[in-house]
Design a protein around this motif. Structure first.
Motif, PDB file in Angstrom:
ATOM      1  N   PHE A   1      13.033   2.851   5.559  1.00  0.00           N
ATOM      2  CA  PHE A   1      13.892   2.185   6.158  1.00  0.00           C
ATOM      3  C   PHE A   1      15.266   1.572   5.272  1.00  0.00           C
ATOM      4  O   PHE A   1      16.119   1.498   5.783  1.00  0.00           O
ATOM      5  CB  PHE A   1      13.289   0.840   6.603  1.00  0.00           C
ATOM      6  N   VAL A   2      14.673   1.567   4.026  1.00  0.00           N
ATOM      7  CA  VAL A   2      15.891   1.533   2.869  1.00  0.00           C
ATOM      8  C   VAL A   2      16.726   2.493   2.763  1.00  0.00           C
ATOM      9  O   VAL A   2      18.048   2.375   2.841  1.00  0.00           O
ATOM     10  CB  VAL A   2      15.230   1.011   1.661  1.00  0.00           C
ATOM     11  N   ARG A   3      16.290   3.563   3.002  1.00  0.00           N
ATOM     12  CA  ARG A   3      17.332   4.881   2.806  1.00  0.00           C
ATOM     13  C   ARG A   3      18.215   4.856   4.155  1.00  0.00           C
ATOM     14  O   ARG A   3      19.342   5.553   4.167  1.00  0.00           O
ATOM     15  CB  ARG A   3      16.602   6.072   2.837  1.00  0.00           C
TER      16      ARG A   3
ATOM     17  N   ILE B   1       6.461   9.629   8.604  1.00  0.00           N
ATOM     18  CA  ILE B   1       5.391   8.920   7.801  1.00  0.00           C
ATOM     19  C   ILE B   1       3.895   9.621   7.902  1.00  0.00           C
ATOM     20  O   ILE B   1       3.135   9.888   6.953  1.00  0.00           O
ATOM     21  CB  ILE B   1       5.170   7.309   8.007  1.00  0.00           C
ATOM     22  N   TRP B   2       3.770  10.016   9.028  1.00  0.00           N
ATOM     23  CA  TRP B   2       2.187  10.246   9.529  1.00  0.00           C
ATOM     24  C   TRP B   2       2.275  11.724   9.782  1.00  0.00           C
ATOM     25  O   TRP B   2       1.110  12.450   9.987  1.00  0.00           O
ATOM     26  CB  TRP B   2       1.498   9.599  10.522  1.00  0.00           C
ATOM     27  N   GLY B   3       3.402  12.137  10.410  1.00  0.00           N
ATOM     28  CA  GLY B   3       3.253  13.659  10.755  1.00  0.00           C
ATOM     29  C   GLY B   3       3.326  13.991  12.230  1.00  0.00           C
ATOM     30  O   GLY B   3       3.109  12.840  13.188  1.00  0.00           O
ATOM     31  N   PRO B   4       3.672  15.171  12.866  1.00  0.00           N
ATOM     32  CA  PRO B   4       3.944  15.257  14.065  1.00  0.00           C
ATOM     33  C   PRO B   4       2.679  14.945  15.151  1.00  0.00           C
ATOM     34  O   PRO B   4       2.652  14.707  16.331  1.00  0.00           O
ATOM     35  CB  PRO B   4       4.159  16.829  14.364  1.00  0.00           C
ATOM     36  N   ALA B   5       1.528  14.824  14.372  1.00  0.00           N
ATOM     37  CA  ALA B   5       0.103  14.680  15.342  1.00  0.00           C
ATOM     38  C   ALA B   5       0.285  13.216  15.714  1.00  0.00           C
ATOM     39  O   ALA B   5      -0.682  12.784  16.538  1.00  0.00           O
ATOM     40  CB  ALA B   5      -0.881  14.975  14.251  1.00  0.00           C
ATOM     41  N   HIS B   6       1.140  12.320  15.186  1.00  0.00           N
ATOM     42  CA  HIS B   6       1.081  10.876  15.362  1.00  0.00           C
ATOM     43  C   HIS B   6       2.198  10.164  16.354  1.00  0.00           C
ATOM     44  O   HIS B   6       2.576   8.968  16.243  1.00  0.00           O
ATOM     45  CB  HIS B   6       0.996  10.123  14.130  1.00  0.00           C
ATOM     46  N   THR B   7       3.101  11.295  16.727  1.00  0.00           N
ATOM     47  CA  THR B   7       4.242  10.902  17.499  1.00  0.00           C
ATOM     48  C   THR B   7       3.979   9.843  18.507  1.00  0.00           C
ATOM     49  O   THR B   7       5.072   9.214  19.118  1.00  0.00           O
ATOM     50  CB  THR B   7       5.146  11.949  18.106  1.00  0.00           C
ATOM     51  N   GLU B   8       2.732   9.689  19.199  1.00  0.00           N
ATOM     52  CA  GLU B   8       2.438   8.663  20.352  1.00  0.00           C
ATOM     53  C   GLU B   8       1.910   7.652  19.831  1.00  0.00           C
ATOM     54  O   GLU B   8       1.668   6.611  20.672  1.00  0.00           O
ATOM     55  CB  GLU B   8       1.776   9.293  21.388  1.00  0.00           C
TER      56      GLU B   8
ATOM     57  N   THR C   1       0.784  -1.071   0.032  1.00  0.00           N
ATOM     58  CA  THR C   1       0.048   0.079   0.163  1.00  0.00           C
ATOM     59  C   THR C   1       0.992   1.258  -0.195  1.00  0.00           C
ATOM     60  O   THR C   1       2.018   1.033   0.144  1.00  0.00           O
ATOM     61  CB  THR C   1      -0.862   0.083   1.179  1.00  0.00           C
ATOM     62  N   ARG C   2       0.188   2.633   0.079  1.00  0.00           N
ATOM     63  CA  ARG C   2       1.166   3.585  -0.512  1.00  0.00           C
ATOM     64  C   ARG C   2       1.882   3.770   1.059  1.00  0.00           C
ATOM     65  O   ARG C   2       3.122   4.222   1.121  1.00  0.00           O
ATOM     66  CB  ARG C   2       0.048   4.797  -0.241  1.00  0.00           C
ATOM     67  N   ILE C   3       1.242   3.601   1.959  1.00  0.00           N
ATOM     68  CA  ILE C   3       1.946   3.832   3.469  1.00  0.00           C
ATOM     69  C   ILE C   3       2.760   2.807   3.566  1.00  0.00           C
ATOM     70  O   ILE C   3       4.117   3.097   3.857  1.00  0.00           O
ATOM     71  CB  ILE C   3       0.791   3.638   4.703  1.00  0.00           C
ATOM     72  N   GLN C   4       2.724   1.416   3.409  1.00  0.00           N
ATOM     73  CA  GLN C   4       3.768   0.506   3.485  1.00  0.00           C
ATOM     74  C   GLN C   4       4.861   0.730   2.543  1.00  0.00           C
ATOM     75  O   GLN C   4       6.170   0.519   2.871  1.00  0.00           O
ATOM     76  CB  GLN C   4       3.089  -0.981   3.044  1.00  0.00           C
ATOM     77  N   TYR C   5       4.605   1.320   1.405  1.00  0.00           N
ATOM     78  CA  TYR C   5       5.830   1.714   0.685  1.00  0.00           C
ATOM     79  C   TYR C   5       6.756   2.952   1.280  1.00  0.00           C
ATOM     80  O   TYR C   5       7.727   2.794   1.122  1.00  0.00           O
ATOM     81  CB  TYR C   5       5.454   2.215  -0.827  1.00  0.00           C
ATOM     82  N   ASN C   6       6.144   3.678   1.556  1.00  0.00           N
ATOM     83  CA  ASN C   6       6.633   4.957   2.262  1.00  0.00           C
ATOM     84  C   ASN C   6       7.354   4.513   3.673  1.00  0.00           C
ATOM     85  O   ASN C   6       8.588   4.919   3.761  1.00  0.00           O
ATOM     86  CB  ASN C   6       5.697   5.973   2.788  1.00  0.00           C
ATOM     87  N   LEU C   7       6.841   3.516   4.172  1.00  0.00           N
ATOM     88  CA  LEU C   7       7.445   2.973   5.270  1.00  0.00           C
ATOM     89  C   LEU C   7       8.716   2.204   4.794  1.00  0.00           C
ATOM     90  O   LEU C   7       9.947   2.365   5.607  1.00  0.00           O
ATOM     91  CB  LEU C   7       6.553   1.994   6.220  1.00  0.00           C
TER      92      LEU C   7
END
Length: 233
Positions: free
Chosen positions: A169-171, A186-193, A159-165
């Motif tokens: 990690f590859v980088r 991946i999700w932005g600062p609103a999701h840090t927890e 999926t788009r998120i799986q690819y971004n993730l």
């Protein structure tokens, strides 16, 4: 400011009474659907920029609606549901949901997740060079990952998120990335927890990487790193 049309799919009138003014005050146009059939019709005709989808609909299960949406609609979907079982979350995420928010929810958090989903969806595809790691090849333009098997490329079906993730990690192959670093990237600062939420995606990605010879190693209490599957970390 990111604006757009948001389709709210829920059979509870109070949810619409609550969300419509809140979304409009935030600059969005709120569209309403009370059933799965209405949701599919509006998704096709109105082309919403984002969909808020309840799973407990009167005419069909929200998981079915999500699967049918993904056949023709690329808009991010945020699931709103009272179902808190991990299996439900994994099923929705595997089916292409961008996010999963449990009811009851805080309005401020929901709006933050809406903004994050719209930002990520609006980002243009990376046209940089392809990324390779062993038999893995990542194509930033198509956001696709393939694995060479007996000389033949096999799509990992990310999926788009799986690819971004995976690209993140590859980088940073071999480096430990903290939970906060990954969630922010991946999700932005609103999701840090949202560490428990990240675990679901990591679990999904590990399953799809089994044949690649690589896996995501858990660094307890810290985060993850991409390494060869034989590395016990």
């Amino acid at each position: 400011m990111i604006t757009g049309n948001i389709l709210v799919v829920d059979d509870e009138p109070q949810i619409h009474r609550f969300l419509k003014p809140a979304l409009e005050a935030a600059g969005y146009v709120a569209l309403r659907a009370d059933t799965g059939v209405e949701a599919l019709r509006l998704a096709a005709s109105a082309a919403p920029d984002l969909i808020l989808l309840d799973l407990g609909l009167p005419d069909m299960d929200g998981q079915v609606v999500l699967a049918r949406l993904r056949a023709f609609c690329a808009a991010p979907v945020i699931v709103l549901s009272a179902r808190d079982r991990e299996a439900e979350k994994i099923m929705a995420l595997d089916a292409g949901a961008h996010d999963y928010v449990e009811k009851p929810f805080a309005l401020g958090e929901l709006l933050a997740r809406v903004r994050a989903a719209l930002r990520h969806h609006a980002q243009p595809a990376d046209s940089g060079p392809k990324l390779t790691l062993g038999a893995l090849a990542l194509d930033p333009e198509r956001r696709a990952a393939t694995l060479m098997v007996a000389g033949i490329p096999a799509d990992l079906g990310l999926t788009r998120i799986q690819y971004n993730l995976l690209a993140l990690f590859v980088r940073n192959q071999g480096r430990v990335l903290t939970h906060r670093q990954v969630l922010t990237a991946i999700w932005g600062p609103a999701h840090t927890e949202d560490i428990a939420y990240l675990r679901i995606y990591v679990s999904q990605l590990r399953r799809k990487l089994i044949a690649s010879g690589f896996t995501l190693i858990t660094e307890p209490g810290i985060g993850y790193r991409l390494a060869e599957a034989t590395d016990g970390g």
